[in-house]
Enzyme design. Sequence first.
Site, mmCIF file in Angstrom:
data_model
loop_
_atom_site.group_PDB
_atom_site.id
_atom_site.type_symbol
_atom_site.label_atom_id
_atom_site.label_comp_id
_atom_site.label_asym_id
_atom_site.label_seq_id
_atom_site.Cartn_x
_atom_site.Cartn_y
_atom_site.Cartn_z
ATOM 1 N N ASP A 100 -1.184 -4.769 1.981
ATOM 2 C CA ASP A 100 -0.703 -5.758 2.939
ATOM 3 C C ASP A 100 0.794 -6.005 2.783
ATOM 4 O O ASP A 100 1.438 -5.526 1.851
ATOM 5 C CB ASP A 100 -1.456 -7.081 2.749
ATOM 6 N N TYR A 141 -5.679 -1.559 -9.379
ATOM 7 C CA TYR A 141 -4.685 -2.548 -8.969
ATOM 8 C C TYR A 141 -4.257 -3.370 -10.168
ATOM 9 O O TYR A 141 -5.047 -3.630 -11.086
ATOM 10 C CB TYR A 141 -5.258 -3.478 -7.894
#
Length: 246
Positions: A62, A126
């Site tokens: 994002d 992540y």
Amino acid sequence: MGAGSVRARYLVYFQYLGTDFNGVAAVRGVQRAVGVQNYLEEAAERLNSVVPVKFTISSRTDAGVHALSNAAHLDIQRRSDLPPFSPEVLTEALNTHLKHPAIRVLQAFRVPSHFHARHAAISRTYLYRLATGCPRPDRVPVFERNRCWALQAERLQFWSLEFESQSFLYKQVRRMTAVLVAVGLGALMPAQVKAILESQDPLGKHQSRVAPAHGLFLKSVLYEGLGPTSMQPPRMPSETQYRSHR
């Protein structure tokens, strides 16, 4: 495929600081927002492919999210009298033509024509970075701004949370991080976390807490038998603990 042309498919690893981008995916049309993919494909235009080069991104991030190493596949079709680019030449050419200093192509590999960067990934990792001990968010060290979530506490210290899976739901890592932080701050009790988990709510309707995008990094995307196995991710500045001076 154009007549008399030869197509070659490549897997490329690339990194970026996401602060200036509306995410990794390309933004089409006349909008002022731009994605990392826009710059990659603009650089690829200079490769003189017979047909336009499109990047198929492995892992979407994002706006404001960073990547130590994301991946994508692309096809390059050269004239029949020209050999395919070597992975090394492709990496150098893309970096030469990239017009944004916050994007860098790390490495490229030649892959079969059926290879798919998103579907073939076997693992994604992540990294979420927290800074505790900031009296105010603007007191975080200048080279850490927009690269961690600053939380108030007594002494400046950095924390790294790692999450690995084959795939993730939308904003899943940021929601999990927000829950951990809320528990640590006493804003959520274990029974409430249990209720959130038992709700089996993939869109987060029962868990509205979402950690800021700027603390999240895509660390790595792994493929069976492929990937820069000898390349270590860049060390983050905060892997050395900072301490405040009072």
